[in-house]
Write a protein that holds these residues in place. Structure first.
Motif, mmCIF file in Angstrom:
data_model
loop_
_atom_site.group_PDB
_atom_site.id
_atom_site.type_symbol
_atom_site.label_atom_id
_atom_site.label_comp_id
_atom_site.label_asym_id
_atom_site.label_seq_id
_atom_site.Cartn_x
_atom_site.Cartn_y
_atom_site.Cartn_z
ATOM 1 N N VAL A 66 0.597 -2.655 4.818
ATOM 2 C CA VAL A 66 0.460 -3.360 3.545
ATOM 3 C C VAL A 66 1.620 -2.965 2.644
ATOM 4 C CG1 VAL A 66 -2.064 -3.537 3.623
ATOM 5 C CG2 VAL A 66 -1.017 -1.549 2.548
ATOM 6 N N GLN A 67 1.794 -3.756 1.599
ATOM 7 C CA GLN A 67 2.789 -3.389 0.590
ATOM 8 C C GLN A 67 2.443 -2.002 0.068
ATOM 9 O OE1 GLN A 67 2.897 -6.125 -2.664
ATOM 10 N NE2 GLN A 67 4.420 -4.968 -3.792
ATOM 11 N N ALA A 68 3.443 -1.224 -0.246
ATOM 12 C CA ALA A 68 3.236 0.157 -0.684
ATOM 13 C C ALA A 68 2.221 0.240 -1.824
ATOM 14 C CB ALA A 68 4.558 0.772 -1.116
ATOM 15 N N PHE A 69 1.376 1.242 -1.763
ATOM 16 C CA PHE A 69 0.443 1.524 -2.843
ATOM 17 C C PHE A 69 1.218 2.165 -3.982
ATOM 18 C CE2 PHE A 69 -2.429 1.260 0.734
ATOM 19 C CZ PHE A 69 -3.590 0.722 0.202
ATOM 20 N N ALA A 113 0.279 3.873 4.239
ATOM 21 C CA ALA A 113 0.509 2.475 3.826
ATOM 22 C C ALA A 113 -0.150 1.440 4.730
ATOM 23 C CB ALA A 113 2.003 2.203 3.698
ATOM 24 N N CYS A 114 -1.435 1.601 4.949
ATOM 25 C CA CYS A 114 -2.162 0.585 5.717
ATOM 26 C C CYS A 114 -3.525 0.370 5.053
ATOM 27 C CB CYS A 114 -2.308 0.998 7.169
ATOM 28 S SG CYS A 114 -3.172 2.530 7.438
ATOM 29 N N PRO A 115 -4.174 -0.761 5.334
ATOM 30 C CA PRO A 115 -5.499 -0.994 4.763
ATOM 31 C C PRO A 115 -6.415 0.187 5.088
ATOM 32 C CG PRO A 115 -4.712 -2.955 5.893
ATOM 33 C CD PRO A 115 -3.763 -1.841 6.230
ATOM 34 N N SER A 116 -7.121 0.685 4.080
ATOM 35 C CA SER A 116 -7.823 1.957 4.231
ATOM 36 C C SER A 116 -9.272 1.879 3.778
ATOM 37 C CB SER A 116 -7.107 3.028 3.399
ATOM 38 O OG SER A 116 -5.760 3.131 3.808
ATOM 39 N N LEU A 126 -17.394 -6.110 -1.672
ATOM 40 C CA LEU A 126 -16.066 -6.480 -2.139
ATOM 41 C C LEU A 126 -15.024 -5.617 -1.443
ATOM 42 C CD1 LEU A 126 -14.216 -8.007 -4.107
ATOM 43 C CD2 LEU A 126 -14.667 -6.214 -5.778
ATOM 44 N N GLU A 127 -14.329 -6.218 -0.497
ATOM 45 C CA GLU A 127 -13.324 -5.481 0.269
ATOM 46 C C GLU A 127 -11.940 -5.738 -0.312
ATOM 47 O OE1 GLU A 127 -13.707 -6.554 4.374
ATOM 48 O OE2 GLU A 127 -15.882 -6.455 4.236
ATOM 49 N N ARG A 128 -11.171 -4.690 -0.398
ATOM 50 C CA ARG A 128 -9.774 -4.761 -0.812
ATOM 51 C C ARG A 128 -8.963 -3.943 0.178
ATOM 52 N NH1 ARG A 128 -9.610 -7.151 -5.706
ATOM 53 N NH2 ARG A 128 -11.372 -6.929 -7.112
ATOM 54 N N ARG A 129 -7.657 -3.861 -0.026
ATOM 55 C CA ARG A 129 -6.849 -3.089 0.926
ATOM 56 C C ARG A 129 -7.171 -1.603 0.866
ATOM 57 N NH1 ARG A 129 -0.735 -2.609 -0.910
ATOM 58 N NH2 ARG A 129 -1.019 -1.810 -3.005
ATOM 59 N N GLY A 130 -7.726 -1.144 -0.229
ATOM 60 C CA GLY A 130 -8.315 0.178 -0.361
ATOM 61 C C GLY A 130 -9.775 -0.032 -0.706
ATOM 62 N N THR A 131 -10.682 0.434 0.135
ATOM 63 C CA THR A 131 -12.112 0.176 -0.048
ATOM 64 C C THR A 131 -12.900 1.460 0.184
ATOM 65 O OG1 THR A 131 -11.900 -2.138 0.644
ATOM 66 C CG2 THR A 131 -14.089 -1.173 0.803
ATOM 67 N N VAL A 132 -13.896 1.689 -0.665
ATOM 68 C CA VAL A 132 -14.840 2.789 -0.488
ATOM 69 C C VAL A 132 -16.088 2.204 0.165
ATOM 70 C CG1 VAL A 132 -16.329 4.443 -1.676
ATOM 71 C CG2 VAL A 132 -13.981 4.099 -2.459
ATOM 72 N N ALA A 133 -16.612 2.882 1.171
ATOM 73 C CA ALA A 133 -17.831 2.431 1.839
ATOM 74 C C ALA A 133 -18.848 3.557 1.872
ATOM 75 C CB ALA A 133 -17.528 1.974 3.260
ATOM 76 N N ILE A 134 -20.077 3.225 1.536
ATOM 77 C CA ILE A 134 -21.171 4.183 1.688
ATOM 78 C C ILE A 134 -21.581 4.133 3.158
ATOM 79 C CG2 ILE A 134 -23.517 4.791 0.986
ATOM 80 C CD1 ILE A 134 -22.864 3.404 -1.715
#
Length: 170
Positions: free
Chosen positions: A5-8, A59-62, A96-104
């Motif tokens: 992904v584009q740099a964070f 730098a990848c979807p996390s 709601l998923e984004r390129r950085g996502t928190v999951a329980i």
């Protein structure tokens, strides 16, 4: 190879401490085990900030997996502050998923168990899984759910990285 992904971004007010920078350098080191391992740091030493820096370095979807709602709220706040962007959430009735996502973790396990179409879309979507409180992953439904997703990079965070099965590798 993990999707890129584009740099964070990074909050310029957050300066990594030496132990955090050393952990990131070890995880990001080239080689067959790049991006795989457990970061063991004391309580209140900045594990979530270190995780954010790993997300930025790789730098990848996390996906940042946590065991509780309270830790999810803290991770959303801290990751968003570090990376300077909105972070997605899977859990607490949200998807709601984004390129950085928190999951329980329990929400991932439920999605896998019910075979929802969202689960099928998640497979292969993220290149990096960071599991907070990884010492709790000694089996069970959420361990199976995390392991069933396809990852290029896998990082555990723990202040207590001693597993009951004695199978830890540091």
């Amino acid at each position: 190879s993990a999707p890129r992904v584009q740099a964070f971004g990074w909050n310029p007010k957050i300066v990594l401490r030496d132990h955090q920078a050393e952990a990131i350098a070890a995880i990001d080191k080239a080689g067959i085990h790049r991006g795989i391992g457990t970061i063991k740091m004391p309580i209140r030493s900045g594990k979530t900030i270190t995780g954010a820096a790993v997300i930025r370095a790789l730098a990848c979807p996390s996906l940042f997996v946590v065991p509780t709602r309270e830790l999810a709220r803290q991770a959303l706040r801290d990751l968003g502050d570090c990376l300077q962007e909105e972070i997605g959430i899977i859990g607490e009735g949200e998807g709601l998923e984004r390129r950085g996502t928190v999951a329980i973790a329990g929400s991932l396990a439920a999605a896998r168990r019910t075979g929802r179409k969202e689960w099928k879309k998640m497979r292969g979507k993220w290149g990096l899984a960071i599991v907070d409180e990884v010492h709790h992953m000694c089996g069970g439904a959420w361990t199976a759910a995390v392991e069933a997703l396809r990852w290029r990079y896998r990082i555990g965070l723990s202040a207590t990285a001693y597993f009951e099965l004695g199978s830890e590798v540091e």
